[in-house]
Every structure is written in C-alpha cells, then in structure tokens.
Design a protein around this motif. Structure first.
Motif, mmCIF file in Angstrom:
data_model
loop_
_atom_site.group_PDB
_atom_site.id
_atom_site.type_symbol
_atom_site.label_atom_id
_atom_site.label_comp_id
_atom_site.label_asym_id
_atom_site.label_seq_id
_atom_site.Cartn_x
_atom_site.Cartn_y
_atom_site.Cartn_z
ATOM 1 N N ILE A 77 0.987 -1.459 0.002
ATOM 2 C CA ILE A 77 -0.174 -0.155 -0.220
ATOM 3 C C ILE A 77 0.890 1.261 -0.034
ATOM 4 C CG2 ILE A 77 -1.352 1.310 1.823
ATOM 5 C CD1 ILE A 77 -2.853 -1.042 1.698
ATOM 6 N N LYS A 78 1.933 1.319 0.797
ATOM 7 C CA LYS A 78 3.168 2.549 1.106
ATOM 8 C C LYS A 78 3.551 2.315 -0.207
ATOM 9 C CE LYS A 78 6.098 4.782 4.142
ATOM 10 N NZ LYS A 78 6.444 5.005 5.470
ATOM 11 N N ASN A 79 4.203 1.433 -0.799
ATOM 12 C CA ASN A 79 4.573 2.348 -2.156
ATOM 13 C C ASN A 79 3.968 2.044 -3.284
ATOM 14 O OD1 ASN A 79 7.615 1.258 -1.627
ATOM 15 N ND2 ASN A 79 7.805 -1.007 -1.457
ATOM 16 N N GLY A 80 2.478 1.492 -2.903
ATOM 17 C CA GLY A 80 1.733 2.536 -4.419
ATOM 18 C C GLY A 80 1.277 4.067 -4.107
ATOM 19 N N ILE A 81 0.977 3.823 -3.101
ATOM 20 C CA ILE A 81 1.057 5.210 -2.612
ATOM 21 C C ILE A 81 2.335 6.635 -3.298
ATOM 22 C CG2 ILE A 81 0.189 7.105 -1.048
ATOM 23 C CD1 ILE A 81 -0.813 4.739 0.455
ATOM 24 N N ILE A 82 3.021 5.965 -3.011
ATOM 25 C CA ILE A 82 4.608 6.701 -3.559
ATOM 26 C C ILE A 82 4.539 6.100 -4.973
ATOM 27 C CG2 ILE A 82 7.145 6.932 -3.031
ATOM 28 C CD1 ILE A 82 6.841 5.657 -0.328
ATOM 29 N N ALA A 83 4.903 6.150 -5.743
ATOM 30 C CA ALA A 83 5.091 5.681 -6.475
ATOM 31 C C ALA A 83 3.604 6.305 -7.211
ATOM 32 C CB ALA A 83 3.805 4.077 -7.377
ATOM 33 N N ALA A 84 2.389 6.888 -6.948
ATOM 34 C CA ALA A 84 1.015 7.705 -7.771
ATOM 35 C C ALA A 84 1.381 8.885 -7.255
ATOM 36 C CB ALA A 84 0.041 6.849 -6.636
ATOM 37 N N SER A 85 2.315 8.957 -5.945
ATOM 38 C CA SER A 85 2.706 11.089 -5.967
ATOM 39 C C SER A 85 3.350 10.703 -6.797
ATOM 40 C CB SER A 85 3.031 10.173 -4.510
ATOM 41 O OG SER A 85 3.802 12.083 -3.836
ATOM 42 N N THR A 116 -4.862 8.413 -7.387
ATOM 43 C CA THR A 116 -5.725 8.076 -6.972
ATOM 44 C C THR A 116 -5.173 6.638 -6.941
ATOM 45 O OG1 THR A 116 -8.123 8.882 -7.674
ATOM 46 C CG2 THR A 116 -8.022 6.735 -6.894
ATOM 47 N N VAL A 117 -4.980 5.770 -5.799
ATOM 48 C CA VAL A 117 -4.131 4.877 -5.949
ATOM 49 C C VAL A 117 -5.918 3.992 -4.743
ATOM 50 C CG1 VAL A 117 -3.269 3.073 -4.327
ATOM 51 C CG2 VAL A 117 -2.545 5.012 -4.944
ATOM 52 N N MET A 118 -6.312 2.684 -6.027
ATOM 53 C CA MET A 118 -7.469 1.624 -6.080
ATOM 54 C C MET A 118 -7.210 0.488 -5.586
ATOM 55 S SD MET A 118 -10.143 -0.513 -6.564
ATOM 56 C CE MET A 118 -10.337 -1.268 -7.674
ATOM 57 N N ILE A 119 -8.103 0.573 -3.592
ATOM 58 C CA ILE A 119 -7.226 -0.747 -3.358
ATOM 59 C C ILE A 119 -8.986 -2.033 -2.934
ATOM 60 C CG2 ILE A 119 -6.230 -2.159 -1.294
ATOM 61 C CD1 ILE A 119 -5.416 0.869 -0.515
ATOM 62 N N GLU A 120 -9.308 -2.914 -3.373
ATOM 63 C CA GLU A 120 -9.436 -3.764 -3.874
ATOM 64 C C GLU A 120 -10.251 -5.272 -2.170
ATOM 65 O OE1 GLU A 120 -10.826 -6.973 -5.651
ATOM 66 O OE2 GLU A 120 -10.453 -6.098 -7.755
#
Length: 281
Positions: free
Chosen positions: A96-104, A110-114
């Motif tokens: 989750i954190k790495n996905g958010i950092i990549a998006a930033s 937006t980061v989408m999580i199921e």
C-alpha cells in the motif's frame, strides 16, 4: 472536456506497459488505470524511476492520462484480510505504501485497493485497519484512496462513513449482480456522487439458470450482458456525477478475439458504446 472521461484497466490488455497504453489510445480511450506491474513479487516496479519514466513517456506520447493505480497483485495475494502484525499483513502495508509513493511520484491522483470478501468479523476488522492505514499514508502524500468492494448498500454506508469522506469508492456496476448484494442503479443513486471517485464497468451474460457468477458467466462487451449496463448509466447521470468511467472488460479473453475481432477492435466497440450511452462525442 466533457462531463465524462473514458478509461480502461491496464490488465484488460494482454501486455502491460507502453503497449497497453498504445492499444488503449488506438481504441479511443483517453485514460488508464494502471496495474502494479507485479507489485511485491517484482520488487515494486512502479517505484523504479526507469519504469516510471517509461509509463510517463508513453502517457504523453499516446495522450493517455494515468487515472489511478490498481494494486492488482495485492488483490490476488489476499493480504488485505490479514492482521497488520502478521507477515502477510506487513507485506500488505508495504504494498500500500509503495503504491501511494509511486502514485505521488508519477502525479497519479488515486490508488485503488479492493476490499472484497470480508466474510468474518476478524477479516472485516483487518480490512478496516488496512484502509485506515492507507488513508493516513495517502493523506501524507496527497493521494486519494478508492475502495472497490462487494458488500451490501447498508454496509457501504457503515464502512465508508467511518472515514469522514477521506475514503471514496471505485463503484463497480457489475459486482452487486455477481455477488448478489443489490441492484446497481439503486445503489448508485443511494450512495450519491460525493462518495464515488470513479466507476468500473463491465458486463457478463447470465448462465443457463439466469445467474451471474465468476465460474459460469463470461465477460462480454458493454451493453451485451445482463448486468444492467444501461440502467446503471442512467443512474450515474441522475446523481450528477462527473469524471472517469473505467472499462474493466477483459479484451484479452478468448471470446473477445473471435469472428475477426482482436484486442483493439473489441476495445473500440466498448468506447463507442460508452460514448453513445453517456452522450459524449
């Protein structure tokens, strides 16, 4: 720019990366929800500058806006349903954190999580804890977290309203039919535009007994299934929503590549259907 924008999931195509963006462009889409390029199993490619630059260059070249990142691998690991103190839960938080950092870093909003299949009280609490973590980290990086789920309308309210508007929905119009949790148009109208970040749309044909299930119902082009596509479109219009409609049709499935069709021509038909349904040129 019109009221609605039409994008597509990266994993709708057989090859991820710049080729997927090229195919989306050729089909007529203007946005893409990225997958995570393998996430933790590939050492988090979207956090690698060379990988980031490849996507950003293709985005500019083909005029495809990077609408969001879908933590695709995390979904298949099911780690969101584990305690944060477990090894699986720790990897979930890292993903989750790495996905958010990549998006930033890639200027993706937006980061989408199921958050699916919260069957027991413990799993429900674990998923809730993970979203609390995600929303907190996302706030630090200026990123929006969107949730896709399979719960009833009542439980949508119970879950989302604990976040004071900081957690939004990726509302999938197909899910309530497949999971038997409601009638999508009624749910859309009840939830309203303020709880929704973006929509997923896909369609299935009911099986011989009239049911839509993962096991028996093939994904078909938009407007050709039995999951209330036209009615959902009308509900989206009725609530005054403006923004992204993301196709989650799987153009890489065999049934999409028959009778002279291929990945791009199938996707192009969905674009035409979306534009006609939503009244966008």
């Amino acid at each position: 720019m019109g009221r609605f924008q039409f994008g597509v999931c990266e994993f709708s195509f057989p090859c991820w990366g710049p080729l997927a963006l090229q195919m989306a462009h050729e089909a007529g889409y203007t946005g893409m929800q990225l997958a995570d390029a393998g996430g933790s199993t590939n050492a988090y490619p979207l956090n690698n500058k060379r990988v980031q630059d490849s996507y950003l260059e293709a985005s500019a070249k083909y005029g495809i806006q990077l609408q969001s990142i879908h933590l695709y691998t995390l979904v298949r690991q099911n780690f969101i349903r584990y305690s944060q103190s477990s090894p699986e839960g720790q990897e979930c938080m890292e993903s989750i954190k790495n996905g958010i950092i990549a998006a930033s870093e890639m200027h993706i909003p937006t980061v989408m999580i199921e958050g699916m299949r919260m069957y027991g009280a413990a799993q429900h609490q674990h998923v809730l804890d993970m979203y609390k973590y995600a929303v907190k980290v996302a706030g630090d990086y200026g990123v929006q977290i969107a949730m896709e789920t399979d719960v009833t309308l009542e439980n949508h309210f119970k879950f989302l309203d604990q976040f004071d508007g900081k957690l939004k929905l990726c509302f999938d119009t197909h899910n309530p039919v497949m999971y038997g949790t409601g009638y999508p148009p009624d749910m859309i109208r009840a939830l309203g535009k303020d709880r929704i970040d973006h929509f997923h749309m896909k369609e299935s044909q009911p099986d011989a007994e009239g049911f839509v299930t993962k096991e028996t119902a093939p994904i078909v082009l938009l407007g050709q299934g039995g999951t209330f596509f036209k009615e959902s479109v009308q509900a989206i219009k009725d609530i005054g929503y403006e923004g992204w409609i993301i196709s989650e049709t799987f153009y890489n499935r065999r049934n999409m590549n028959e009778n002279g069709m291929d990945y791009v021509s199938s996707a192009k038909r969905d674009v035409e259907t979306l534009k006609a349904a939503f009244g966008e040129d």
